[in-house]
Enzyme design. Structure first.
Site, PDB file in Angstrom:
ATOM      1  N   ASP A  74     -11.414 -10.870   9.092  1.00 24.93           N
ATOM      2  CA  ASP A  74     -10.156 -10.436   9.699  1.00 24.93           C
ATOM      3  C   ASP A  74     -10.178  -9.175  10.278  1.00 24.93           C
ATOM      4  OD1 ASP A  74      -7.143 -10.971   9.935  1.00 24.93           O
ATOM      5  OD2 ASP A  74      -6.667 -10.115   8.279  1.00 24.93           O
TER       6      ASP A  74
ATOM      7  N   VAL B 239       0.804  -1.186  -0.070  1.00 34.27           N
ATOM      8  CA  VAL B 239      -0.019   0.213   0.021  1.00 34.27           C
ATOM      9  C   VAL B 239       0.737   1.175  -0.116  1.00 34.27           C
ATOM     10  CG1 VAL B 239      -1.975   1.326   1.265  1.00 34.27           C
ATOM     11  CG2 VAL B 239      -1.958  -1.357   1.413  1.00 34.27           C
TER      12      VAL B 239
END
Length: 353
Positions: A131, A17
């Protein structure tokens, strides 16, 4: 949208990212974005994540997706997903900024309420995040909570396609035991997040992964409820830490819990929720996995059902701990041999679930 890759913000197993800065602002004002990228040959998970984010675009508590693109960098074809940039970092970062790594209860309430709104919307559209953890909860410039990282998300009721799915410290008992991961698994993870915000430490204190999974999946142990929370907060966490997923409260129910509701109903069509525990309304009817059977012989079991004969160590197989586990073979052998038992004595009776 034409953009330039900026500094690295983080990375996962297959994706990185970075900041994504618009190359030109002509024709409109573009927000500062984050770009999640991976090699084209490994992009199936990121493609799926983008499609899920497109479906969840109307929820302010879910990170926004602005589109996708392909690029060639250092001789490699990359698949890129452009995302809303969270100026406030992650909830884990927020804890690190406090001297004792604990959030005030008022802040715990606020973050939990926003997180549950996002999770309720995710579940309402038929998905499970799979998650939920502090690192996947982002904060906007105004402190607003944004659920992010849907790389492991799946349709509720769908096959997970792998074994253990998620982060061990936040895994639910049913995930560890049988790979079952529905909406209740996200709620268990919410309990872990709340406990960590309140204490500054993970809900489970265990450094060995195998030992951690054993504690989560086997027996009746649940994480300790933070003593620093108010009674409402403690009760809220207990609703999340229920072993049987069918008895665990839903996001919709928890949004009406006094800990975060402020006396206002979340939704007009929410059924009235009694503050008695759901586990009091039903009984677990079967073991969760083969490894559950030894706890039938635990000396701490309540007395409700069939008697267990007392055997010497020579006639029983040992099980780690301070008790003996009597095998079905030995019990059946004694029954066939017409061994007489005093059924009026209940000292050795155990619960058959």
């Amino acid at each position: 949208m034409d953009w330039i890759r900026g500094e690295k913000l983080g990375h996962g197993c297959f994706a990185i990212v970075n900041l994504a800065v618009p190359r030109s602002k002509s024709g409109g004002v573009f927000p500062l974005m984050a770009v999640k990228s991976c090699g084209f040959s490994q992009s199936s998970s990121l493609v799926k994540e983008k499609l899920i984010l497109d479906e969840l675009k109307d929820c302010p508590e879910v990170i926004r997706c602005f589109g996708e693109s392909f690029s060639y960098e250092n001789g490699e074809k990359l698949y890129n997903v452009l995302l809303e940039y969270a100026w406030g970092g992650t909830l884990a970062d927020k804890l690190d900024n406090y001297s004792n790594r604990r959030l005030p209860e008022s802040e715990v309430r606020r973050c939990t309420k926003a997180l549950l709104r996002g999770i309720h919307y995710i579940h309402k559209l038929g998905y499970v995040h799979c998650d939920i953890k502090l690192q996947n909860i982002l904060l906007g410039s105004d402190g607003g909570v944004k659920v992010a990282d849907f790389g492991l998300a799946k349709k509720a009721g769908g096959v997970s396609g792998c074994g253990l799915r998620g982060t061990p410290l936040y895994m639910s008992p049913e995930m560890v035991c049988s790979g079952e991961q529905g909406p209740p698994a996200d709620i268990w993870a919410v309990g872990c997040v709340v406990a960590e915000m309140a204490t500054g430490y993970p809900a489970w204190q265990c450094s060995d992964v195998a030992g951690l999974l054993f504690r989560i999946g086997i027996g009746e142990e649940v994480p300790e409820v933070p003593g620093s929370l108010s009674e409402e907060g403690k009760d809220f966490v207990r609703r999340c830490f229920v072993k049987n997923p069918s008895n665990r409260w839903t996001a919709k129910m928890l949004l009406n819990h006094p800990f975060i509701s402020d006396g206002q109903d979340f939704d007009d069509d929410v059924d009235a929720v009694s503050l008695t525990t759901k586990e009091e309304e039903s009984v677990t009817i079967s073991p969760r996995c083969p490894l559950d059977f030894p706890d039938w012989a635990s000396s701490t079991c309540s007395i409700t059902s069939l008697p267990l004969p007392v055997y010497s160590p020579e006639s029983a197989s040992s099980f780690p701990g301070d008790f003996w586990y009597v095998s079905p073979r030995v019990r059946l052998r004694d029954l066939v041999n017409n061994q007489i038992h005093d059924w009026s004595v209940s000292d050795d009776w155990v619960t058959v679930r």
